[in-house]
Design a protein around this motif. Sequence first.
Motif, PDB file in Angstrom:
ATOM      1  N   LEU A 168     -40.888 -29.237 -17.475  1.00  0.00           N
ATOM      2  CA  LEU A 168     -42.370 -29.447 -17.245  1.00  0.00           C
ATOM      3  C   LEU A 168     -43.291 -28.077 -17.739  1.00  0.00           C
ATOM      4  O   LEU A 168     -44.412 -28.655 -17.484  1.00  0.00           O
ATOM      5  N   GLY A 169     -42.767 -27.264 -18.334  1.00  0.00           N
ATOM      6  CA  GLY A 169     -43.657 -25.930 -18.663  1.00  0.00           C
ATOM      7  C   GLY A 169     -44.055 -25.160 -17.492  1.00  0.00           C
ATOM      8  O   GLY A 169     -44.968 -24.427 -17.732  1.00  0.00           O
ATOM      9  N   LEU A 170     -43.528 -25.381 -16.247  1.00  0.00           N
ATOM     10  CA  LEU A 170     -43.823 -24.542 -15.278  1.00  0.00           C
ATOM     11  C   LEU A 170     -43.053 -23.358 -15.233  1.00  0.00           C
ATOM     12  O   LEU A 170     -43.728 -22.378 -14.563  1.00  0.00           O
ATOM     13  N   PHE A 171     -42.052 -23.007 -15.963  1.00  0.00           N
ATOM     14  CA  PHE A 171     -41.197 -21.888 -15.805  1.00  0.00           C
ATOM     15  C   PHE A 171     -40.937 -21.753 -17.095  1.00  0.00           C
ATOM     16  O   PHE A 171     -40.638 -22.640 -18.054  1.00  0.00           O
ATOM     17  N   ARG A 172     -40.722 -20.246 -17.582  1.00  0.00           N
ATOM     18  CA  ARG A 172     -40.297 -19.994 -19.067  1.00  0.00           C
ATOM     19  C   ARG A 172     -39.070 -19.136 -18.531  1.00  0.00           C
ATOM     20  O   ARG A 172     -38.924 -18.343 -18.149  1.00  0.00           O
ATOM     21  N   ALA A 173     -37.979 -19.828 -19.234  1.00  0.00           N
ATOM     22  CA  ALA A 173     -36.551 -19.181 -19.043  1.00  0.00           C
ATOM     23  C   ALA A 173     -36.298 -18.430 -20.511  1.00  0.00           C
ATOM     24  O   ALA A 173     -36.367 -19.213 -21.508  1.00  0.00           O
ATOM     25  N   TRP A 174     -36.047 -17.236 -20.477  1.00  0.00           N
ATOM     26  CA  TRP A 174     -35.705 -16.436 -21.769  1.00  0.00           C
ATOM     27  C   TRP A 174     -34.433 -15.498 -21.615  1.00  0.00           C
ATOM     28  O   TRP A 174     -34.289 -15.109 -20.699  1.00  0.00           O
ATOM     29  N   ALA A 175     -34.021 -15.305 -22.889  1.00  0.00           N
ATOM     30  CA  ALA A 175     -32.667 -14.565 -22.843  1.00  0.00           C
ATOM     31  C   ALA A 175     -32.993 -13.550 -24.020  1.00  0.00           C
ATOM     32  O   ALA A 175     -32.887 -14.026 -25.319  1.00  0.00           O
ATOM     33  N   PRO A 176     -33.213 -12.093 -23.957  1.00  0.00           N
ATOM     34  CA  PRO A 176     -33.342 -11.366 -25.160  1.00  0.00           C
ATOM     35  C   PRO A 176     -31.744 -10.807 -25.544  1.00  0.00           C
ATOM     36  O   PRO A 176     -31.027 -10.408 -24.511  1.00  0.00           O
ATOM     37  N   LEU A 177     -31.573 -10.935 -26.794  1.00  0.00           N
ATOM     38  CA  LEU A 177     -30.337 -10.707 -27.354  1.00  0.00           C
ATOM     39  C   LEU A 177     -30.245  -9.617 -28.294  1.00  0.00           C
ATOM     40  O   LEU A 177     -31.002  -9.702 -29.123  1.00  0.00           O
ATOM     41  N   ARG A 178     -29.105  -8.987 -28.504  1.00  0.00           N
ATOM     42  CA  ARG A 178     -29.012  -7.798 -29.677  1.00  0.00           C
ATOM     43  C   ARG A 178     -27.707  -7.928 -30.115  1.00  0.00           C
ATOM     44  O   ARG A 178     -26.740  -7.976 -29.506  1.00  0.00           O
ATOM     45  N   PHE A 179     -27.649  -8.297 -31.555  1.00  0.00           N
ATOM     46  CA  PHE A 179     -26.559  -8.254 -32.189  1.00  0.00           C
ATOM     47  C   PHE A 179     -26.210  -6.857 -32.975  1.00  0.00           C
ATOM     48  O   PHE A 179     -27.382  -6.660 -33.701  1.00  0.00           O
ATOM     49  N   ASP A 180     -24.938  -6.595 -33.330  1.00  0.00           N
ATOM     50  CA  ASP A 180     -24.670  -5.513 -34.146  1.00  0.00           C
ATOM     51  C   ASP A 180     -24.288  -6.268 -35.413  1.00  0.00           C
ATOM     52  O   ASP A 180     -22.989  -6.334 -35.976  1.00  0.00           O
ATOM     53  N   CYS A 181     -25.369  -6.812 -36.342  1.00  0.00           N
ATOM     54  CA  CYS A 181     -25.150  -7.535 -37.491  1.00  0.00           C
ATOM     55  C   CYS A 181     -26.255  -6.932 -38.424  1.00  0.00           C
ATOM     56  O   CYS A 181     -27.083  -7.638 -38.920  1.00  0.00           O
ATOM     57  N   PRO A 182     -26.232  -5.766 -38.848  1.00  0.00           N
ATOM     58  CA  PRO A 182     -27.293  -5.355 -39.667  1.00  0.00           C
ATOM     59  C   PRO A 182     -27.217  -6.157 -41.102  1.00  0.00           C
ATOM     60  O   PRO A 182     -26.336  -6.526 -41.587  1.00  0.00           O
ATOM     61  N   LEU A 183     -28.539  -6.005 -41.815  1.00  0.00           N
ATOM     62  CA  LEU A 183     -28.543  -6.648 -43.040  1.00  0.00           C
ATOM     63  C   LEU A 183     -28.871  -5.599 -44.111  1.00  0.00           C
ATOM     64  O   LEU A 183     -29.593  -4.560 -43.780  1.00  0.00           O
ATOM     65  N   LEU A 184     -28.100  -5.864 -45.253  1.00  0.00           N
ATOM     66  CA  LEU A 184     -28.073  -4.680 -46.259  1.00  0.00           C
ATOM     67  C   LEU A 184     -29.446  -5.071 -47.107  1.00  0.00           C
ATOM     68  O   LEU A 184     -29.589  -6.010 -47.478  1.00  0.00           O
ATOM     69  N   VAL A 185     -30.049  -3.781 -47.310  1.00  0.00           N
ATOM     70  CA  VAL A 185     -31.309  -3.994 -48.321  1.00  0.00           C
ATOM     71  C   VAL A 185     -31.360  -2.965 -49.242  1.00  0.00           C
ATOM     72  O   VAL A 185     -30.960  -1.848 -49.196  1.00  0.00           O
ATOM     73  N   TYR A 186     -31.261  -3.744 -50.288  1.00  0.00           N
ATOM     74  CA  TYR A 186     -31.380  -3.188 -51.540  1.00  0.00           C
ATOM     75  C   TYR A 186     -32.697  -2.348 -51.981  1.00  0.00           C
ATOM     76  O   TYR A 186     -33.623  -2.710 -51.631  1.00  0.00           O
ATOM     77  N   PRO A 187     -32.692  -1.134 -52.778  1.00  0.00           N
ATOM     78  CA  PRO A 187     -33.926  -0.608 -53.109  1.00  0.00           C
ATOM     79  C   PRO A 187     -35.041  -1.616 -53.685  1.00  0.00           C
ATOM     80  O   PRO A 187     -34.299  -2.643 -54.466  1.00  0.00           O
ATOM     81  N   LYS A 188     -36.162  -1.306 -53.872  1.00  0.00           N
ATOM     82  CA  LYS A 188     -37.032  -2.480 -54.335  1.00  0.00           C
ATOM     83  C   LYS A 188     -37.110  -1.921 -56.012  1.00  0.00           C
ATOM     84  O   LYS A 188     -37.187  -0.814 -56.438  1.00  0.00           O
ATOM     85  N   PRO A 189     -36.645  -2.999 -56.925  1.00  0.00           N
ATOM     86  CA  PRO A 189     -36.677  -2.735 -58.267  1.00  0.00           C
ATOM     87  C   PRO A 189     -38.097  -2.260 -58.773  1.00  0.00           C
ATOM     88  O   PRO A 189     -39.343  -2.508 -58.237  1.00  0.00           O
ATOM     89  N   ALA A 190     -37.997  -1.376 -59.631  1.00  0.00           N
ATOM     90  CA  ALA A 190     -39.400  -0.914 -60.138  1.00  0.00           C
ATOM     91  C   ALA A 190     -40.273  -1.734 -60.874  1.00  0.00           C
ATOM     92  O   ALA A 190     -39.720  -2.630 -61.549  1.00  0.00           O
ATOM     93  N   SER A 191     -41.660  -1.698 -60.660  1.00  0.00           N
ATOM     94  CA  SER A 191     -42.457  -2.628 -61.386  1.00  0.00           C
ATOM     95  C   SER A 191     -42.591  -2.404 -62.811  1.00  0.00           C
ATOM     96  O   SER A 191     -43.159  -3.318 -63.600  1.00  0.00           O
ATOM     97  N   HIS A 305     -19.380  -7.120 -59.400  1.00  0.00           N
ATOM     98  CA  HIS A 305     -19.832  -5.897 -60.021  1.00  0.00           C
ATOM     99  C   HIS A 305     -21.341  -5.608 -59.796  1.00  0.00           C
ATOM    100  O   HIS A 305     -21.881  -4.400 -59.315  1.00  0.00           O
ATOM    101  N   TYR A 306     -22.245  -6.712 -59.855  1.00  0.00           N
ATOM    102  CA  TYR A 306     -23.674  -6.625 -59.619  1.00  0.00           C
ATOM    103  C   TYR A 306     -23.864  -6.076 -58.091  1.00  0.00           C
ATOM    104  O   TYR A 306     -24.641  -5.274 -57.633  1.00  0.00           O
ATOM    105  N   ARG A 307     -23.114  -6.924 -57.194  1.00  0.00           N
ATOM    106  CA  ARG A 307     -23.320  -6.391 -55.700  1.00  0.00           C
ATOM    107  C   ARG A 307     -22.789  -5.068 -55.593  1.00  0.00           C
ATOM    108  O   ARG A 307     -23.592  -4.465 -54.777  1.00  0.00           O
ATOM    109  N   ASN A 308     -21.444  -4.662 -56.062  1.00  0.00           N
ATOM    110  CA  ASN A 308     -21.282  -3.306 -55.861  1.00  0.00           C
ATOM    111  C   ASN A 308     -22.269  -2.329 -55.994  1.00  0.00           C
ATOM    112  O   ASN A 308     -22.355  -1.259 -55.572  1.00  0.00           O
ATOM    113  N   CYS A 309     -22.849  -2.484 -57.401  1.00  0.00           N
ATOM    114  CA  CYS A 309     -23.879  -1.234 -57.954  1.00  0.00           C
ATOM    115  C   CYS A 309     -25.074  -1.278 -56.993  1.00  0.00           C
ATOM    116  O   CYS A 309     -25.468  -0.206 -56.728  1.00  0.00           O
ATOM    117  N   LEU A 310     -25.361  -2.569 -56.501  1.00  0.00           N
ATOM    118  CA  LEU A 310     -26.702  -2.589 -55.791  1.00  0.00           C
ATOM    119  C   LEU A 310     -26.486  -2.015 -54.428  1.00  0.00           C
ATOM    120  O   LEU A 310     -27.325  -1.328 -53.910  1.00  0.00           O
TER     121      LEU A 310
END
Length: 316
Positions: A168-191, A305-310
Amino acid sequence: MSEAALSLKQRFKLSRFFRGEAPVAGPIVLTQRRVFILPTQRGLAFVLLILLLVLIGFVYNNNLAYLLGFLLASIFFVTILHSFKSLAGLTIQPARQQAVFAGQAGPFSFQISNPGSQPRFAVDLALQSELSISLAAEQSQTVTLYQPTRQRGWQPPGTLTISSTYPLGLFRAWAPLRFDCPLLVYPKPASRQLPFPESSGGQDKPGQNRRSGDEFDGVRVYQRGDAIRQIHWKAFAKGQGVHSKYYSGASASELWLDYQQTPGHHLEERLSQLCRWLVDAEQAGLRYGLMLPGLRLPPDNGAAHYRNCLQALALF
C-alpha cells in the motif's frame, strides 16, 4: 566486553541502516536481521488520519468514527507484516562482472532468487542507477546496475539497496547489502593517435627495427596504428591519398609495447598510451608483447592475451 554484547552493539550501529554489514563474497538471504522498515510520508499521513478519527470519536462520542479509526489502524499494522514479507526470503548473490575502461559506466550484475511460493512485486534495486523488478514464485533473475568508474584497478560495488513499498505504500522495507565482488577497471585509452613504437622488446637491441629485414610487398590504404615511417609519402605528394607500405615476413606484424619507451609525463599517461596501442594492435590483428617493470608478456594475440595485457596495465 563479551561477544554477545559486542554483537548487540554492532547490530544497533547506525551505519547498518544505510551501508549494511561487512562485505561478503557469497549469497545473502534477506532475514529479519537485514530488513528494516519505516513508515513513508504516505504512512505518516495515514497515522494522522487515524489520530484525527479517534479524536473526532472522542470529542463527539461517535462510535462510527471509533470503528473507522480502529479499522484503519488494523490495516496499518497488518501492512507492516506484508511489507516485510515483500523482501523476506529473497536470495541475492553477485554474478560475473565484466571489466571496462576507466570513464565508462561500470556494470555490476546480481542474481536475485525468489525461493518462495508467493510472487514478489515492485522490488526496487539501487546502486548508482536504479531498477524495479517483479519476481514470480520460484524464479531467478539477473539484473545489472551501473556506477561510474574514474580510475583503473579494482572498484568495489558500494552498497546495493533492495527496497519495496508494496503493498500500500505505507511502509518502506529496505535492505542495504555489500558484496565482495570488485570490478576490474582498465586504464582509459589515450585519445591521441600515435604510431606504434619502432623498438623491439625481444632479443634485438632497443631501438632496432624488426621490419628492416623484411621484403617490401606493396602498399595499402593507411590504417590506424601504422607507423609514420611506413607512410608512402610519394603517393601522398602526388595527391593519391594516404597509403602505407607493408612488408612480408614473420616479424612484419609483431611488435613490442614497452613501458620504458612509451611517451608520457607520468605513470597514468604512459599506461593510457599503452592501453591505446593494445586496443589498436588487437583490432589490427597484430601479434604484440607487453613489457612493464618486473613483467614481460611475450607476443601473442587473441582475446585471452588481450585481457591479460589489459589486466596487467590495470593492476600495475
